[in-house]
Design a protein around this motif. Sequence first.
Motif, mmCIF file in Angstrom:
data_model
loop_
_atom_site.group_PDB
_atom_site.id
_atom_site.type_symbol
_atom_site.label_atom_id
_atom_site.label_comp_id
_atom_site.label_asym_id
_atom_site.label_seq_id
_atom_site.Cartn_x
_atom_site.Cartn_y
_atom_site.Cartn_z
ATOM 1 N N GLU A 176 -66.112 -19.708 -4.770
ATOM 2 C CA GLU A 176 -66.101 -19.486 -3.327
ATOM 3 C C GLU A 176 -67.364 -18.731 -2.948
ATOM 4 O OE1 GLU A 176 -62.651 -17.595 -1.868
ATOM 5 O OE2 GLU A 176 -61.235 -18.867 -2.950
ATOM 6 N N THR B 245 -67.626 -24.374 1.391
ATOM 7 C CA THR B 245 -67.806 -23.048 0.789
ATOM 8 C C THR B 245 -66.868 -22.840 -0.398
ATOM 9 O OG1 THR B 245 -66.221 -22.092 2.357
ATOM 10 C CG2 THR B 245 -68.563 -21.996 2.947
ATOM 11 N N LYS B 246 -66.257 -23.939 -0.917
ATOM 12 C CA LYS B 246 -65.374 -23.823 -2.066
ATOM 13 C C LYS B 246 -65.630 -25.003 -2.993
ATOM 14 C CE LYS B 246 -61.568 -21.482 0.359
ATOM 15 N NZ LYS B 246 -60.140 -21.536 0.688
#
Length: 1291
Positions: free
Chosen positions: A1064, A1103-1104
């Motif tokens: 993350e 974002t992951k």
Amino acid sequence: MRRLAARGAAGDAGEVAAPAADSSDSAQGRSPSSWRLIDLCAIWDAGVYLPSAAWNGASSGVARRRLNEAERLSSVREAQLKRLKVTRPRVLGSRERGRVPRMARQPPPPWVHAAFLLCLLSLGGAIEIPMDLTQPPTITKQSVKDHIVDPRDNILIECEAKGNPAPSFHWTRNSRFFNIAKDPRVSMRRRSGTLVIDFRSGGRPEEYEGEYQCFARNKFGTALSNRIRLQVSKSPLWPKENLDPVVVQEGAPLTLQCNPPPGLPSPVIFWMSSSMEPITQDKRVSQGHNGDLYFSNVMLQDMQTDYSCNARFHFTHTIQQKNPFTLKVLTNHPYNDSSLRNHPDMYSARGVAERTPSFMYPQGTASSQMVLRGMDLLLECIASGVPTPDIAWYKKGGDLPSDKAKFENFNKALRITNVSEEDSGEYFCLASNKMGSIRHTISVRVKAAPYWLDEPKNLILAPGEDGRLVCRANGNPKPTVQWMVNGEPLQSAPPNPNREVAGDTIIFRDTQISSRAVYQCNTSNEHGYLLANAFVSVLDVPPRMLSPRNQLIRVILYNRTRLDCPFFGSPIPTLRWFKNGQGSNLDGGNYHVYENGSLEIKMIRKEDQGIYTCVATNILGKAENQVRLEVKDPTRIYRMPEDQVAKRGTTVQLECRVKHDPSLKLTVSWLKDDEPLYIGNRMKKEDDSLTIFGVAERDQGSYTCVASTELDQDLAKAYLTVLADQATPTNRLAALPKGRPDRPRDLELTDLAERSVRLTWIPGDDNNSPITDYVVQFEEDQFQPGVWHDHSKYPGSVNSAVLRLSPYVNYQFRVIAVNEVGSSHPSLPSERYRTSGAPPESNPGDVKGEGTRKNNMEITWTPMNATSAFGPNLRYIVKWRRRETREAWNNVTVWGSRYVVGQTPVYVPYEIRVQAENDFGKGPEPESVIGYSGEDYPRAAPTEVKVRVMNSTAISLQWNRVYPDTVQGQLREYRAYYWRESSLLKNLWVSQKRQQASFPGDRLRGVVSRLFPYSNYKLEMVVVNGRGDGPRSETKEFTTPEGVPSAPRRFRVRQPNLETINLEWDHPEHPNGIMTGYTLKYVAFNGTKVGKQIVENFSPNQTKFTVQRTDPVSRYRFTLSARTQVGSGEAVTEESPAPPNEATPTAAYTNNQADIATQGWFIGLMCAIALLVLILLIVCFIKRSRGGKYPVREKKDVPLGPEDPKEEDGSFDYSDEDNKPLQGSQTSLDGTIKQQESDDSLVDYGEGGEGQFNEDGSFIGQYTVKKDKEETEGNESSEATSPVNAIYSLA
């Protein structure tokens, strides 16, 4: 030999004597509190304090200073306190004298500094009206604003006031008149406004809760107390509750809530077991500020005790205990093996899965907190996780205030004391363990209840005088100010033409007797209020003296002292001091007069002895008082006791010869090992020695001679070593620790000449370290009295030197001895010697001419010191003229160190000369120095400013030079002001703070760097001289191109299991352009072996990412960067956590352990065991259901115990309740069921004791029945409950 020099005077005032008839405080209209304040000030003496003078009635105290063996100072002090009696400075009659010794240069404790500050404030404080004069009321004592009382006692609400006539009192309750006469329980103390509410005859204190206010009134006005909120203390009982056992998995977090009853004030919370043993707390288990008990992770040993929350209530002094919590910990490792507690990986050894931290308190990722100015800020973060997380604290944009911040509760709490506005901002706590980290942000807002900036003070005026009352306070929010007069709002008061209200100030003009009143200022905001009373008193009073007349003050030579002369008058008199009837006023030099009239003499000399007269004068008359000052010689031990080594049974004599002032009574006493020495029949004490006959071993130790008078004392120390008869005497001095030398003594001046003098001194003890140097210092009393300067340095082998002197200096010398340990204390000063005068031989240095305004030039120089003045009335002849002109020199004589030439043109060069002169003549002709008159602001801006964009973060500038005549001063630099107007990215907030870049005055181009990419900028240029900036140039606008982004923020790598890794991250703080995506590069590695690098590209919104592991043993290294159209930006690198089995000895064992679950034989074995267990359960159930009731006595002739459940017919009941265990079993701590003794087991039927398994897991033992088993264990378990019996039943 040890010497402890500790001589000095009794504080500032020394010993005071006056006629006994005038010694009464009340006779002069002076309150006892004011006397205490003066006594407190009188004990201070240039860093010297007298502990016994700080409280009234102190029975003992001694003044001393230790040059050697400082580690024993405290014990000496205790011994001296027991030995010598001391009283505080006081007024003495003809029949009494007080002994007031003084501490010589002993560092005072902190409270003495506070007392001295209070003393200084009193020297400049307001003058109070003597009580024999008419005056409005003044509140002198009142209860606190929040007044909490014990319900078991009578209620006391204090209110006392002074005034003339004596004031009367009344009260309001909840803003209404409180009629005391109607309530038989309520009374008011005589000559006081203090309320007493009596409950001896019954009544409930809660009925009297409310807000009270006291009014003190006489014919000149009314004073008000604060609004006192009365509350009755409450300590309610804990609500009854039945607490079920708390079941929790080992390694999981747990919070035990306290929820104490709401008491007043809040109770103190602590946790103990039901057996009153305290709960051990550490970073894993701790109590929060709210009283709850937090377990970051629960371990099996936590259920070895129970947990009870306790509340201690302040007023009732009672402790209430909550019903205890009992823990039931479910675990995969049921044995609490103590050896595992010290295991390097305790959690893995116990089979507890490791977890990343998470916050138990506060919840979430952000919170806010408000705190009032001056209070303590307590921030708390408690986190769970396996292993137990560590907590660290940070402040965004700055550092934690090191002088006020401290960590508590194993770093889980941050306390900042005495909070101010600078402490507001964002704080965050970081919880981390080896699995990862998280943080919580706390936004702190500092508000403020009102606090005084300028509190109104009593105003004493003469008729016709003007004055003002000022009431200024600050707070957050800004407080409002309300004026009242005699307790009523000012708006409703009768109009007064002499009074004008201007916000926080009331102005009085041409006041008259009718203007007398008490004014109240109430300033308040939502967090509190301040109420101050200040009266206006109009009096016509000639000067009067308030202290006893003709006091005698005795002080020790070279000390500081202060002569008090308290006075009063209206109009306020002016006060002057005179000595021996001379006409010149004493102020300046060695004298300093304070606002309250006290005269301070900075260093007492013999010539300062005499009669001092203070004269107070106003338009109505004058008053005077006299103080006689006597200067006494210091007490000094000139022949000190020596260290001695003596045989047992011999006689020893310790000398102690003393010089002292003959008018003072001398007392010589002895201490042994810092305790008072008992003079027995083997000892003889004389005035100058101590003799010990028949020395014994118990006589060995240190001996201290204490020579004291009423005003000072001196100490010297020696050590006595006692040897046995057969011992060979040894030199004890060689084994003594080295120390600083004792100070030199007996300074003497001889061979007096115009420019030289011989100084001779007697060396002090070197304390086992040879003296290497002597430093001679001097002090003069004309330019810098009391300041010592180094004169010369001499080798340690001499004790006499010829000193070269300057003309017309009143010298005084002292000597300091130096060895390898350090420097001695300075010797006592020598006598003074003044040399004859001569014209100056030099002129002042560092002559400068600079303009402070555009039309002046300030000429400054370094003044000459006392040793270069050479004569009286040193002055300076200052000359100046414009450079390169034929005009005549201007000149002026100046006594200071600066002169300002006015009406000069802007920035013109001048020639300057400064020549020294005294009464004996002028100094040599000085050289000229070039100076310049003042500068004005530049009149022109740079022109033709051109901007060229070099890259995304830098530009180049070019401009034309300005004309010299427009600079109007010295061209310091060209300066560019630029600011970021906006970003090309939508909805991105930018700071428009102006920044600047400077370029030397001879340059016409430069570079501005460190700009933000992809932004709109504006730029202006100015010319800068010594005065400041000139006008701005034309504003230039430019745009920076797109750049690469900054690194992604908060890149986190988590590994929930051995198959996956979760990544993350947050977007970059500075995109610097349009984001096109992210690039992730990762590679597996195991020690030095590195796998193939894998590259992943993501969209700008992602974002992951989850990585599927292909190798459970290797670790992974991840590198992440953001991209724009320009390219990739700064990368951030993280590594995956180490797997739990990384520390196993060999890889082969790891592989076997990982693959065992996939073996066929293992799967078959597990299925067979499961089938066997199922068959056993079915048979047991059938047997049990078929049984019902059956008589036991027919099978076994064994009586039933009283604890066995039974019916009247002697048979057992079998119940179908699932939650009831089988008979003959007990529940273990971890929830499993165990047999009370030992049921039939497979081992019992084997022939060799233990059964064995072969390689394929099959059982190779044989079943054989023990023949005596049924006889010995028949009543412990029935056949139906035995698995083996069930198997035989099937057979």
